[in-house]
Design a protein around this motif. Structure first.
Motif, mmCIF file in Angstrom:
data_model
loop_
_atom_site.group_PDB
_atom_site.id
_atom_site.type_symbol
_atom_site.label_atom_id
_atom_site.label_comp_id
_atom_site.label_asym_id
_atom_site.label_seq_id
_atom_site.Cartn_x
_atom_site.Cartn_y
_atom_site.Cartn_z
ATOM 1 N N ARG A 91 0.827 -1.204 0.000
ATOM 2 C CA ARG A 91 0.000 0.000 0.000
ATOM 3 C C ARG A 91 0.864 1.258 0.000
ATOM 4 O O ARG A 91 0.596 2.216 -0.746
ATOM 5 N N VAL A 92 1.906 1.274 0.817
ATOM 6 C CA VAL A 92 2.814 2.415 0.848
ATOM 7 C C VAL A 92 3.498 2.578 -0.503
ATOM 8 O O VAL A 92 3.602 3.692 -1.050
ATOM 9 N N ALA A 93 3.954 1.484 -1.070
ATOM 10 C CA ALA A 93 4.683 1.538 -2.339
ATOM 11 C C ALA A 93 3.821 2.067 -3.474
ATOM 12 O O ALA A 93 4.275 2.899 -4.274
ATOM 13 N N ARG A 94 2.586 1.628 -3.546
ATOM 14 C CA ARG A 94 1.719 2.094 -4.630
ATOM 15 C C ARG A 94 1.393 3.579 -4.473
ATOM 16 O O ARG A 94 1.208 4.287 -5.463
ATOM 17 N N ARG A 95 1.324 4.034 -3.230
ATOM 18 C CA ARG A 95 1.091 5.458 -3.007
ATOM 19 C C ARG A 95 2.309 6.295 -3.410
ATOM 20 O O ARG A 95 2.171 7.349 -4.027
ATOM 21 N N LEU A 96 3.491 5.815 -3.079
ATOM 22 C CA LEU A 96 4.709 6.566 -3.365
ATOM 23 C C LEU A 96 5.128 6.499 -4.826
ATOM 24 O O LEU A 96 5.720 7.440 -5.349
ATOM 25 N N HIS A 97 4.815 5.388 -5.477
ATOM 26 C CA HIS A 97 5.323 5.151 -6.832
ATOM 27 C C HIS A 97 4.203 4.664 -7.756
ATOM 28 O O HIS A 97 4.176 3.504 -8.156
ATOM 29 N N PRO A 98 3.282 5.541 -8.124
ATOM 30 C CA PRO A 98 2.140 5.145 -8.955
ATOM 31 C C PRO A 98 2.502 5.064 -10.437
ATOM 32 O O PRO A 98 1.992 5.814 -11.263
ATOM 33 N N SER A 99 3.406 4.164 -10.772
ATOM 34 C CA SER A 99 3.860 4.041 -12.154
ATOM 35 C C SER A 99 3.040 3.001 -12.913
ATOM 36 O O SER A 99 2.818 1.888 -12.404
ATOM 37 N N PRO A 100 2.625 3.289 -14.129
ATOM 38 C CA PRO A 100 1.911 2.287 -14.932
ATOM 39 C C PRO A 100 2.814 1.149 -15.386
ATOM 40 O O PRO A 100 2.324 0.142 -15.901
ATOM 41 N N SER A 101 4.116 1.282 -15.190
ATOM 42 C CA SER A 101 5.056 0.230 -15.593
ATOM 43 C C SER A 101 5.380 -0.729 -14.458
ATOM 44 O O SER A 101 6.199 -1.632 -14.632
ATOM 45 N N ILE A 102 4.768 -0.526 -13.282
ATOM 46 C CA ILE A 102 4.973 -1.421 -12.147
ATOM 47 C C ILE A 102 3.686 -2.192 -11.879
ATOM 48 O O ILE A 102 2.623 -1.601 -11.734
ATOM 49 N N HIS A 103 3.789 -3.497 -11.810
ATOM 50 C CA HIS A 103 2.655 -4.364 -11.488
ATOM 51 C C HIS A 103 2.978 -5.079 -10.177
ATOM 52 O O HIS A 103 4.066 -5.642 -10.023
ATOM 53 N N TRP A 104 2.041 -5.062 -9.250
ATOM 54 C CA TRP A 104 2.286 -5.588 -7.901
ATOM 55 C C TRP A 104 1.671 -6.954 -7.711
ATOM 56 O O TRP A 104 0.561 -7.220 -8.180
ATOM 57 N N LEU A 105 2.404 -7.816 -7.031
ATOM 58 C CA LEU A 105 1.965 -9.185 -6.797
ATOM 59 C C LEU A 105 2.299 -9.592 -5.367
ATOM 60 O O LEU A 105 3.414 -9.353 -4.895
ATOM 61 N N ALA A 106 1.349 -10.208 -4.674
ATOM 62 C CA ALA A 106 1.578 -10.736 -3.329
ATOM 63 C C ALA A 106 2.113 -12.157 -3.438
ATOM 64 O O ALA A 106 1.381 -13.065 -3.838
ATOM 65 N N ASP A 107 3.370 -12.344 -3.119
ATOM 66 C CA ASP A 107 3.989 -13.669 -3.184
ATOM 67 C C ASP A 107 5.335 -13.594 -2.486
ATOM 68 O O ASP A 107 5.793 -12.497 -2.118
ATOM 69 N N SER A 108 5.972 -14.743 -2.275
ATOM 70 C CA SER A 108 7.262 -14.741 -1.605
ATOM 71 C C SER A 108 8.052 -15.999 -1.939
ATOM 72 O O SER A 108 7.485 -17.026 -2.341
ATOM 73 N N LEU A 109 9.344 -15.914 -1.751
ATOM 74 C CA LEU A 109 10.229 -17.070 -1.857
ATOM 75 C C LEU A 109 10.024 -17.981 -0.644
ATOM 76 O O LEU A 109 9.576 -17.512 0.402
ATOM 77 N N PRO A 110 10.348 -19.271 -0.757
ATOM 78 C CA PRO A 110 11.050 -19.891 -1.877
ATOM 79 C C PRO A 110 10.179 -20.337 -3.047
ATOM 80 O O PRO A 110 10.693 -20.660 -4.111
ATOM 81 N N ASP A 111 8.847 -20.344 -2.867
ATOM 82 C CA ASP A 111 7.989 -20.957 -3.884
ATOM 83 C C ASP A 111 7.646 -20.026 -5.039
ATOM 84 O O ASP A 111 7.619 -20.460 -6.192
ATOM 85 N N LEU A 112 7.335 -18.756 -4.720
ATOM 86 C CA LEU A 112 6.791 -17.841 -5.735
ATOM 87 C C LEU A 112 5.704 -18.554 -6.541
ATOM 88 O O LEU A 112 5.699 -18.565 -7.774
ATOM 89 N N ALA A 113 4.754 -19.123 -5.804
ATOM 90 C CA ALA A 113 3.745 -19.990 -6.415
ATOM 91 C C ALA A 113 2.863 -19.268 -7.418
ATOM 92 O O ALA A 113 2.369 -19.875 -8.377
ATOM 93 N N ARG A 114 2.640 -17.975 -7.236
ATOM 94 C CA ARG A 114 1.754 -17.238 -8.135
ATOM 95 C C ARG A 114 2.438 -16.860 -9.446
ATOM 96 O O ARG A 114 1.819 -16.273 -10.324
ATOM 97 N N LEU A 115 3.712 -17.237 -9.579
ATOM 98 C CA LEU A 115 4.413 -17.001 -10.836
ATOM 99 C C LEU A 115 4.471 -18.259 -11.700
ATOM 100 O O LEU A 115 5.298 -18.354 -12.611
ATOM 101 N N GLU A 116 3.601 -19.210 -11.415
ATOM 102 C CA GLU A 116 3.503 -20.377 -12.288
ATOM 103 C C GLU A 116 3.171 -19.908 -13.706
ATOM 104 O O GLU A 116 2.343 -19.022 -13.902
ATOM 105 N N GLY A 117 3.837 -20.490 -14.673
ATOM 106 C CA GLY A 117 3.631 -20.080 -16.053
ATOM 107 C C GLY A 117 4.548 -18.970 -16.507
ATOM 108 O O GLY A 117 4.497 -18.543 -17.659
ATOM 109 N N GLU A 118 5.405 -18.475 -15.608
ATOM 110 C CA GLU A 118 6.308 -17.374 -15.943
ATOM 111 C C GLU A 118 7.746 -17.838 -16.192
ATOM 112 O O GLU A 118 8.662 -17.030 -16.237
ATOM 113 N N ALA A 119 7.949 -19.139 -16.350
ATOM 114 C CA ALA A 119 9.300 -19.659 -16.565
ATOM 115 C C ALA A 119 9.944 -19.003 -17.782
ATOM 116 O O ALA A 119 9.334 -18.895 -18.843
ATOM 117 N N GLY A 120 11.175 -18.568 -17.601
ATOM 118 C CA GLY A 120 11.920 -17.977 -18.706
ATOM 119 C C GLY A 120 11.447 -16.607 -19.123
ATOM 120 O O GLY A 120 11.787 -16.143 -20.215
#
Length: 217
Positions: A91-120
């Motif tokens: 929330r803080v980041a989107r307020r400070l940096h409202p760039s159309p070139s930044i897309h936000w995703l809730a996820d974390s290592l080690p799995d980054l499970a929501r990035l399935e299909g993003e290989a390569g």
């Protein structure tokens, strides 16, 4: 995927950070923003600047925090996926940096499970002050996942904190050679290793800047 909001890329369930990590960052989001945003991307990551890809490139900022680095990379002309598990920081980041070139995703290592299909998919993956939060058993899986996400010839940049962990946060003093060995084992060629002092003036803290490249097919 939505712009400047919560991205819906992937179908996996995001794994939460280790206990002792998220509560601190959630409670201190505003104070951390003031601290992190006081130092420029070009200062913190000066050793990485010659290794950045030519724009436009697809970049993943893992553990993007308050968005300082994601915003700088977007300003350089890159399309940035900013991955941050703590909603208060997003929330803080989107307020400070409202760039159309930044897309936000809730996820974390080690799995980054929501990035399935993003290989390569990524020409660059940045982990700034993130790797030291990973427990030892999670590090091999995390490195393997990062390798998978990189395009051939893509680069992985890791800033690694050394020094005593602060009270209230779980982090580990991981030797840089351990991380270099692990990355090499997972098919990432070391490009650069430098050390530097802490830009926030903490005498007991210093940093390693580690750069790797995925072998081209």
């Amino acid at each position: 995927m939505t712009t400047n909001g919560e991205a819906d890329a992937g179908t996996g369930t995001a794994r939460q950070p280790a206990p002792g990590v998220q509560p601190y960052y959630a409670q201190a989001a505003e104070a951390l923003a003031e601290r992190y945003e006081s130092v420029r991307f070009e200062t913190v990551h000066r050793d990485f600047l010659p290794l950045l890809p030519t724009a436009p490139a697809r970049v993943a900022d893992i553990g993007a925090g308050t968005g300082r680095d994601a915003a700088a990379l977007a300003t350089l002309g890159h399309e940035v996926l900013a991955v941050e598990p703590v909603p208060e920081l997003r929330r803080v980041a989107r307020r400070l940096h409202p760039s159309p070139s930044i897309h936000w995703l809730a996820d974390s290592l080690p799995d980054l499970a929501r990035l399935e299909g993003e290989a390569g998919s990524f020409d660059l993956v940045l982990l700034s002050a993130v790797w030291m939060h990973l427990e030892e058993p999670d590090r091999p899986a995390a490195m393997r996942r990062l390798h998978t996400l990189l395009a051939p010839g893509g680069r992985l940049l890791i800033s690694l904190r050394h020094g005593p962990p602060p009270a209230g946060r779980r982090m580990y003093n991981i030797p840089a050679p351990e991380t270099v060995t692990l990355a090499t084992h997972h098919g990432l060629r070391p490009l650069r290793k430098t050390t530097g002092t802490d830009h926030l003036g903490r005498d007991a803290v210093h940093w390693s800047s580690l750069a790797f490249e995925k072998e081209r097919a």
